[in-house]
Design a protein around this motif. Sequence first.
Motif, PDB file in Angstrom:
ATOM      1  N   ARG A  17       0.819  -1.214   0.000  1.00 13.06           N
ATOM      2  CA  ARG A  17       0.000   0.000   0.000  1.00 13.06           C
ATOM      3  C   ARG A  17       0.848   1.257   0.000  1.00 13.06           C
ATOM      4  O   ARG A  17       0.378   2.329  -0.323  1.00 13.06           O
ATOM      5  CB  ARG A  17      -0.931  -0.013   1.202  1.00 13.06           C
ATOM      6  CG  ARG A  17      -1.962  -1.122   1.123  1.00 13.06           C
ATOM      7  CD  ARG A  17      -2.984  -1.006   2.227  1.00 13.06           C
ATOM      8  NE  ARG A  17      -3.964  -2.074   2.153  1.00 13.06           N
ATOM      9  CZ  ARG A  17      -5.068  -2.031   1.420  1.00 13.06           C
ATOM     10  NH1 ARG A  17      -5.316  -0.980   0.671  1.00 13.06           N
ATOM     11  NH2 ARG A  17      -5.905  -3.041   1.416  1.00 13.06           N
ATOM     12  N   VAL A  18       2.112   1.132   0.392  1.00 12.82           N
ATOM     13  CA  VAL A  18       3.000   2.289   0.458  1.00 12.82           C
ATOM     14  C   VAL A  18       4.406   1.849   0.067  1.00 12.82           C
ATOM     15  O   VAL A  18       4.822   0.729   0.363  1.00 12.82           O
ATOM     16  CB  VAL A  18       2.966   2.936   1.870  1.00 12.82           C
ATOM     17  CG1 VAL A  18       3.438   1.979   2.934  1.00 12.82           C
ATOM     18  CG2 VAL A  18       3.723   4.241   1.910  1.00 12.82           C
ATOM     19  N   TRP A  87      -8.234   7.132   0.656  1.00 14.47           N
ATOM     20  CA  TRP A  87      -7.046   6.799  -0.140  1.00 14.47           C
ATOM     21  C   TRP A  87      -6.901   5.315  -0.457  1.00 14.47           C
ATOM     22  O   TRP A  87      -5.943   4.914  -1.098  1.00 14.47           O
ATOM     23  CB  TRP A  87      -5.786   7.240   0.623  1.00 14.47           C
ATOM     24  CG  TRP A  87      -5.561   8.710   0.622  1.00 14.47           C
ATOM     25  CD1 TRP A  87      -5.949   9.589   1.588  1.00 14.47           C
ATOM     26  CD2 TRP A  87      -4.896   9.480  -0.368  1.00 14.47           C
ATOM     27  NE1 TRP A  87      -5.560  10.852   1.260  1.00 14.47           N
ATOM     28  CE2 TRP A  87      -4.908  10.820   0.058  1.00 14.47           C
ATOM     29  CE3 TRP A  87      -4.288   9.170  -1.585  1.00 14.47           C
ATOM     30  CZ2 TRP A  87      -4.349  11.836  -0.687  1.00 14.47           C
ATOM     31  CZ3 TRP A  87      -3.717  10.195  -2.320  1.00 14.47           C
ATOM     32  CH2 TRP A  87      -3.757  11.505  -1.875  1.00 14.47           C
ATOM     33  N   THR A  90      -5.529   3.881  -3.794  1.00 12.17           N
ATOM     34  CA  THR A  90      -4.287   4.417  -4.350  1.00 12.17           C
ATOM     35  C   THR A  90      -3.072   3.871  -3.611  1.00 12.17           C
ATOM     36  O   THR A  90      -3.109   3.657  -2.405  1.00 12.17           O
ATOM     37  CB  THR A  90      -4.256   5.960  -4.275  1.00 12.17           C
ATOM     38  OG1 THR A  90      -4.372   6.359  -2.917  1.00 12.17           O
ATOM     39  CG2 THR A  90      -5.353   6.579  -5.089  1.00 12.17           C
ATOM     40  N   HIS A  91      -2.025   3.657  -4.382  1.00  8.52           N
ATOM     41  CA  HIS A  91      -0.736   3.271  -3.818  1.00  8.52           C
ATOM     42  C   HIS A  91      -0.010   4.565  -3.466  1.00  8.52           C
ATOM     43  O   HIS A  91       0.114   5.457  -4.309  1.00  8.52           O
ATOM     44  CB  HIS A  91       0.074   2.466  -4.843  1.00  8.52           C
ATOM     45  CG  HIS A  91       1.422   2.089  -4.341  1.00  8.52           C
ATOM     46  ND1 HIS A  91       1.623   0.989  -3.553  1.00  8.52           N
ATOM     47  CD2 HIS A  91       2.625   2.680  -4.502  1.00  8.52           C
ATOM     48  CE1 HIS A  91       2.914   0.911  -3.250  1.00  8.52           C
ATOM     49  NE2 HIS A  91       3.532   1.940  -3.810  1.00  8.52           N
ATOM     50  N   LEU A  92       0.450   4.695  -2.232  1.00 11.25           N
ATOM     51  CA  LEU A  92       1.170   5.887  -1.803  1.00 11.25           C
ATOM     52  C   LEU A  92       2.655   5.694  -2.031  1.00 11.25           C
ATOM     53  O   LEU A  92       3.215   4.658  -1.670  1.00 11.25           O
ATOM     54  CB  LEU A  92       0.904   6.167  -0.324  1.00 11.25           C
ATOM     55  CG  LEU A  92      -0.551   6.355   0.073  1.00 11.25           C
ATOM     56  CD1 LEU A  92      -0.655   6.665   1.561  1.00 11.25           C
ATOM     57  CD2 LEU A  92      -1.213   7.438  -0.752  1.00 11.25           C
ATOM     58  N   THR A 116       4.043  12.986  -0.478  1.00 16.04           N
ATOM     59  CA  THR A 116       3.318  11.791  -0.881  1.00 16.04           C
ATOM     60  C   THR A 116       2.848  11.950  -2.306  1.00 16.04           C
ATOM     61  O   THR A 116       2.167  12.923  -2.642  1.00 16.04           O
ATOM     62  CB  THR A 116       2.094  11.556   0.035  1.00 16.04           C
ATOM     63  OG1 THR A 116       2.553  11.435   1.374  1.00 16.04           O
ATOM     64  CG2 THR A 116       1.345  10.301  -0.369  1.00 16.04           C
ATOM     65  N   ARG A 117       3.243  11.022  -3.126  1.00 20.37           N
ATOM     66  CA  ARG A 117       2.728  10.919  -4.493  1.00 20.37           C
ATOM     67  C   ARG A 117       1.786   9.718  -4.473  1.00 20.37           C
ATOM     68  O   ARG A 117       1.852   8.896  -3.571  1.00 20.37           O
ATOM     69  CB  ARG A 117       3.853  10.716  -5.490  1.00 20.37           C
ATOM     70  CG  ARG A 117       4.908  11.815  -5.451  1.00 20.37           C
ATOM     71  CD  ARG A 117       6.019  11.536  -6.464  1.00 20.37           C
ATOM     72  NE  ARG A 117       7.140  12.416  -6.297  1.00 20.37           N
ATOM     73  CZ  ARG A 117       7.227  13.649  -6.779  1.00 20.37           C
ATOM     74  NH1 ARG A 117       6.216  14.155  -7.449  1.00 20.37           N
ATOM     75  NH2 ARG A 117       8.314  14.367  -6.602  1.00 20.37           N
ATOM     76  N   SER A 118       0.939   9.595  -5.454  1.00 15.88           N
ATOM     77  CA  SER A 118       0.047   8.443  -5.463  1.00 15.88           C
ATOM     78  C   SER A 118      -0.298   8.046  -6.887  1.00 15.88           C
ATOM     79  O   SER A 118      -0.127   8.824  -7.824  1.00 15.88           O
ATOM     80  CB  SER A 118      -1.228   8.749  -4.677  1.00 15.88           C
ATOM     81  OG  SER A 118      -1.946   9.791  -5.305  1.00 15.88           O
ATOM     82  N   ARG A 119      -0.772   6.836  -7.000  1.00 18.45           N
ATOM     83  CA  ARG A 119      -1.282   6.339  -8.278  1.00 18.45           C
ATOM     84  C   ARG A 119      -2.379   5.329  -7.970  1.00 18.45           C
ATOM     85  O   ARG A 119      -2.377   4.682  -6.918  1.00 18.45           O
ATOM     86  CB  ARG A 119      -0.185   5.687  -9.117  1.00 18.45           C
ATOM     87  CG  ARG A 119       0.369   4.410  -8.509  1.00 18.45           C
ATOM     88  CD  ARG A 119       1.276   3.670  -9.481  1.00 18.45           C
ATOM     89  NE  ARG A 119       1.832   2.485  -8.863  1.00 18.45           N
ATOM     90  CZ  ARG A 119       1.214   1.319  -8.770  1.00 18.45           C
ATOM     91  NH1 ARG A 119      -0.005   1.156  -9.258  1.00 18.45           N
ATOM     92  NH2 ARG A 119       1.803   0.288  -8.204  1.00 18.45           N
TER      93      ARG A 119
END
Length: 135
Positions: A17-18, A87, A90-92, A116-119
């Motif tokens: 997840r992160v 969230w 989304t992958h953090l 933190t970016r995410s996708r």
Amino acid sequence: MSSDARTVTAHPAVVTRVSATPAAQALIERLRAEHGPLMFHQSGGCCDGSAPMCFALGEFITGDADVCLGEIADTPFYMSRSQFAYWEHTHLIIDAVPGNGGMFSLERPTGLRFITRSRLYEDAEWKALEAQGPP
């Protein structure tokens, strides 16, 4: 600056997840050498916006309102349960860039800050996460 924030998961059965970019991992190692074991909590707003905050392990008290999303560079990463509900798809991706860190975050004096970016998860990743269950 930083490496590509889009991480490709090699095997859908081990979806996380992160994750952390090499720049973030280097900063974590630097902070660990100075402060000992660390932890992160994703800030939900207020004074420091929504920033990943780095603390000495145990300095920030977590409770039932928090979930551990996993570890980055052998460092636990927490987020409030209510923020996770927003969230969860989304992958953090935690990165380190030039700038001032959060007021109480350990990286503040370094001239770098965690962001933190995410996708969104790909379909196969989401299915694997569903099979793993909630954090």
